[in-house]
Scaffold this motif. Structure first.
Motif, mmCIF file in Angstrom:
data_model
loop_
_atom_site.group_PDB
_atom_site.id
_atom_site.type_symbol
_atom_site.label_atom_id
_atom_site.label_comp_id
_atom_site.label_asym_id
_atom_site.label_seq_id
_atom_site.Cartn_x
_atom_site.Cartn_y
_atom_site.Cartn_z
ATOM 1 N N GLN A 69 35.365 38.789 -12.601
ATOM 2 C CA GLN A 69 35.845 40.149 -12.836
ATOM 3 C C GLN A 69 34.739 41.187 -12.691
ATOM 4 N N MET A 70 33.506 40.792 -12.955
ATOM 5 C CA MET A 70 32.395 41.745 -12.885
ATOM 6 C C MET A 70 31.805 41.869 -11.482
ATOM 7 N N GLN A 71 32.232 41.038 -10.538
ATOM 8 C CA GLN A 71 31.686 41.095 -9.184
ATOM 9 C C GLN A 71 32.209 42.321 -8.444
ATOM 10 N N VAL A 72 31.353 42.856 -7.610
ATOM 11 C CA VAL A 72 31.769 43.973 -6.753
ATOM 12 C C VAL A 72 32.373 43.408 -5.477
ATOM 13 N N LYS A 80 31.655 39.647 -3.388
ATOM 14 C CA LYS A 80 32.602 38.783 -4.104
ATOM 15 C C LYS A 80 32.467 37.331 -3.643
ATOM 16 N N MET A 81 32.418 36.417 -4.637
ATOM 17 C CA MET A 81 32.312 34.982 -4.349
ATOM 18 C C MET A 81 33.558 34.288 -4.879
ATOM 19 N N ALA A 127 32.029 28.946 -6.150
ATOM 20 C CA ALA A 127 30.686 29.465 -5.866
ATOM 21 C C ALA A 127 30.114 30.177 -7.094
ATOM 22 N N THR A 128 30.954 30.900 -7.803
ATOM 23 C CA THR A 128 30.513 31.586 -9.024
ATOM 24 C C THR A 128 30.096 30.572 -10.075
ATOM 25 N N CYS A 129 30.869 29.517 -10.236
ATOM 26 C CA CYS A 129 30.545 28.465 -11.195
ATOM 27 C C CYS A 129 29.205 27.807 -10.844
ATOM 28 N N ILE A 130 29.020 27.497 -9.591
ATOM 29 C CA ILE A 130 27.765 26.878 -9.145
ATOM 30 C C ILE A 130 26.585 27.816 -9.407
ATOM 31 N N LYS A 131 26.772 29.098 -9.127
ATOM 32 C CA LYS A 131 25.708 30.082 -9.363
ATOM 33 C C LYS A 131 25.344 30.150 -10.848
#
Length: 138
Positions: free
Chosen positions: A78-81, A85-86, A90-94
């Motif tokens: 939700q906070m990604q621009v 955007k991933m 990919a967000t979990c891995i990051k």
């Protein structure tokens, strides 16, 4: 929501079933059947007041702990621009690369402090109202 509910109701049902099939639980059910209408609604709770609250709290804790990493990933998404955007994976891995597995559980303790009383009271009210409204469970 679905995994949270599945864990919440599943854990409570397993705990309740295990108790009711134990010698102590069978004895309690037998006493409730024998005394029947002479008991007030609180005394008719199959698990008793304390055990109902405890099992509700345990179920809430398990549900929150099992699904909390999904909430962390959701908040990050939700906070990604839009430009960077991933995907959820990919967000979990990051998150794991930056903070380790424990980063998926950052903030769990305060969340549990909110969930535990709510879950305990929720199951207590549910079981109590089944008795008051004379709803038979199958």
């Amino acid at each position: 929501m679905a995994p949270s509910g599945a864990v919440y109701y599943g854990v409570y049902d397993m705990l309740k079933s295990a108790y009711l099939h134990s010698p102590e639980g069978r004895k309690r059910l037998q006493n409730i059947k024998q005394e029947g209408e002479e008991l007030n609604a609180l005394e008719q709770l199959e698990l008793g007041t304390k055990r109902t609250l405890l099992y509700g709290a345990i179920a809430g804790c398990c549900s929150e702990a099992a699904t909390y990493p999904f909430e962390v990933v959701r908040r990050q998404l939700q906070m990604q621009v839009r430009a960077t955007k991933m995907s959820a994976l990919a967000t979990c891995i990051k998150i794991v690369e930056q903070g380790g597995i424990s980063a998926l559980y950052a903030g769990l303790i305060p969340s549990l402090l909110q969930v535990l009383p709510s879950a305990a009271i929720s199951y207590f009210v549910y079981e109590f109202m089944k008795i008051v409204l004379k709803v038979e469970s199958t």
